[in-house]
Design a protein around this motif. Structure first.
Motif, mmCIF file in Angstrom:
data_model
loop_
_atom_site.group_PDB
_atom_site.id
_atom_site.type_symbol
_atom_site.label_atom_id
_atom_site.label_comp_id
_atom_site.label_asym_id
_atom_site.label_seq_id
_atom_site.Cartn_x
_atom_site.Cartn_y
_atom_site.Cartn_z
ATOM 1 N N GLN A 118 6.417 -13.258 -17.581
ATOM 2 C CA GLN A 118 5.305 -14.109 -16.662
ATOM 3 C C GLN A 118 5.814 -15.498 -16.636
ATOM 4 N N PRO A 119 5.622 -16.125 -15.364
ATOM 5 C CA PRO A 119 5.788 -17.515 -15.397
ATOM 6 C C PRO A 119 5.086 -18.262 -16.243
ATOM 7 N N ILE A 120 5.414 -19.610 -16.480
ATOM 8 C CA ILE A 120 4.721 -20.548 -17.515
ATOM 9 C C ILE A 120 3.309 -20.749 -16.731
ATOM 10 N N VAL A 121 3.381 -20.952 -15.310
ATOM 11 C CA VAL A 121 2.177 -21.287 -14.977
ATOM 12 C C VAL A 121 1.922 -20.254 -13.774
ATOM 13 N N PRO A 122 1.155 -18.839 -14.197
ATOM 14 C CA PRO A 122 1.024 -17.904 -13.279
ATOM 15 C C PRO A 122 0.510 -18.146 -12.031
ATOM 16 N N TRP A 123 -0.530 -19.100 -11.925
ATOM 17 C CA TRP A 123 -1.268 -19.244 -10.477
ATOM 18 C C TRP A 123 -0.426 -20.305 -9.836
ATOM 19 N N GLY A 124 0.742 -20.982 -10.417
ATOM 20 C CA GLY A 124 1.514 -22.039 -9.600
ATOM 21 C C GLY A 124 2.269 -21.693 -8.547
ATOM 22 N N PRO A 125 2.847 -22.730 -7.687
ATOM 23 C CA PRO A 125 3.674 -22.159 -6.749
ATOM 24 C C PRO A 125 5.009 -21.578 -7.232
ATOM 25 N N LEU B 272 -7.911 -18.281 -0.933
ATOM 26 C CA LEU B 272 -8.032 -19.198 -2.227
ATOM 27 C C LEU B 272 -6.684 -19.628 -2.500
ATOM 28 N N ARG B 273 -5.709 -18.905 -2.705
ATOM 29 C CA ARG B 273 -4.442 -19.494 -3.056
ATOM 30 C C ARG B 273 -3.867 -20.391 -2.012
ATOM 31 N N SER B 274 -4.181 -20.150 -0.494
ATOM 32 C CA SER B 274 -3.540 -20.847 0.358
ATOM 33 C C SER B 274 -4.164 -22.322 0.273
ATOM 34 N N LEU B 275 -5.741 -22.348 0.039
ATOM 35 C CA LEU B 275 -6.342 -23.516 0.049
ATOM 36 C C LEU B 275 -5.776 -24.160 -1.355
ATOM 37 N N SER B 276 -5.690 -23.562 -2.639
ATOM 38 C CA SER B 276 -5.052 -24.371 -3.524
ATOM 39 C C SER B 276 -3.831 -24.907 -3.286
ATOM 40 N N LEU B 277 -2.829 -24.241 -2.847
ATOM 41 C CA LEU B 277 -1.482 -24.867 -2.749
ATOM 42 C C LEU B 277 -1.395 -26.051 -1.906
ATOM 43 N N VAL B 278 -2.438 -25.995 -0.529
ATOM 44 C CA VAL B 278 -2.405 -27.275 0.173
ATOM 45 C C VAL B 278 -3.112 -28.178 -0.470
ATOM 46 N N PHE B 279 -4.322 -28.110 -1.027
ATOM 47 C CA PHE B 279 -5.025 -29.282 -1.410
ATOM 48 C C PHE B 279 -4.471 -29.809 -2.831
ATOM 49 N N SER C 274 7.362 -24.212 3.249
ATOM 50 C CA SER C 274 8.995 -23.472 3.483
ATOM 51 C C SER C 274 9.585 -23.046 2.163
ATOM 52 N N TYR C 275 9.244 -23.392 1.306
ATOM 53 C CA TYR C 275 10.150 -23.027 -0.030
ATOM 54 C C TYR C 275 9.354 -22.276 -1.258
ATOM 55 N N TYR C 276 8.026 -22.140 -0.984
ATOM 56 C CA TYR C 276 7.132 -21.898 -1.918
ATOM 57 C C TYR C 276 6.068 -20.863 -1.557
ATOM 58 N N ARG C 277 5.224 -20.164 -2.417
ATOM 59 C CA ARG C 277 4.197 -19.399 -2.129
ATOM 60 C C ARG C 277 3.265 -19.265 -3.093
#
Length: 233
Positions: free
Chosen positions: A89-96, A175-182, A230-233
């Motif tokens: 699992q990534p260190i921050v599961p909810w991160g980019p 929700l994930r889109s809003l989190s990444l943008v803001f 362009s480089y993350y999701r």
């Protein structure tokens, strides 16, 4: 044994042809191609092709898992990191998560950032409207990008004819889109916070930096959102 290996190899090759990918394609490309062909099959009512696509997809995923266990590579082919480290699992599961977009999508993202950056450069002060529009556009762009990475599945419908789970999936993507943008915008807004803190402490701030807060925040946000989309999701 030789026949078994040859048959397995031919089966994987047939699966690649059916889904429309080459042996050097990674996990993300296989998943996208499979999802597109599966949707086309359901849309056209081709009930015979859908099961074949599902079996081919499973076979390719199993093949990558086996390659991962054996550490096998073929030419420029490498087992996708999503498969190789599926149990980590990534260190921050909810991160980019790193996921480079296609060249066309990157150019679109660049054009969006450039247009809104040019707006603030020309107008200087417009009550952060370019930043607002930039955030709305990139929420949509990231939302659509996340949609392409969803695991394809055969839709099931309830008694009202609505697809089960569709609303929940859309809600998670939004929700994930809003989190990444803001989240990206908040990083850029830290600049304003630093200036306010310096002013609060009684220190002087160069007039150029103070008067161009909106320009700096908007332009830096546009740049960060371009990188994020362009480089993350």
């Amino acid at each position: 044994m030789i026949c078994g290996l040859n048959c397995a190899s031919q089966s994987v090759t047939f699966s690649q042809v059916l889904i429309g990918v080459s042996p050097v394609e990674g996990f993300d490309k296989i998943k996208q191609s499979y999802g597109r062909k599966l949707k086309d099959a359901h849309r056209s009512g081709d009930e015979a092709t859908a099961p074949l696509l599902e079996k081919a997809y499973d076979k390719l995923m199993y093949s990558q898992l086996m390659n991962r266990k054996m550490g096998v590579t073929f030419g420029s082919f490498k087992v996708s990191k999503d498969i190789r480290y599926a149990d980590k699992q990534p260190i921050v599961p909810w991160g980019p998560r790193y996921s480079k977009s296609s060249r066309n999508d990157m150019l679109i993202n660049l054009a969006i950032s450039a247009v809104f950056s040019a707006w603030i450069v020309i107008k200087r002060t417009v009550e952060y409207k370019p930043l607002q529009f930039t955030s709305f556009v990139f929420v949509y762009r990231i939302f659509e990008k996340l949609k392409s990475f969803e695991a394809p599945s055969s839709p099931t419908y309830n008694e009202e004819g609505e697809e089960n789970g569709r609303g929940l999936r859309m809600g998670k993507r939004l929700l994930r889109s809003l989190s990444l943008v803001f989240g990206s915008i908040l990083v850029a807004l830290a600049y304003t916070g630093i200036l306010n803190f310096i002013e609060y402490m009684g220190s002087s701030i160069p007039i150029t930096l103070y008067n161009n807060q909106e320009l700096i925040v908007t332009a830096s946000s546009a740049l960060m959102l371009y990188v994020m989309a362009s480089y993350y999701r």
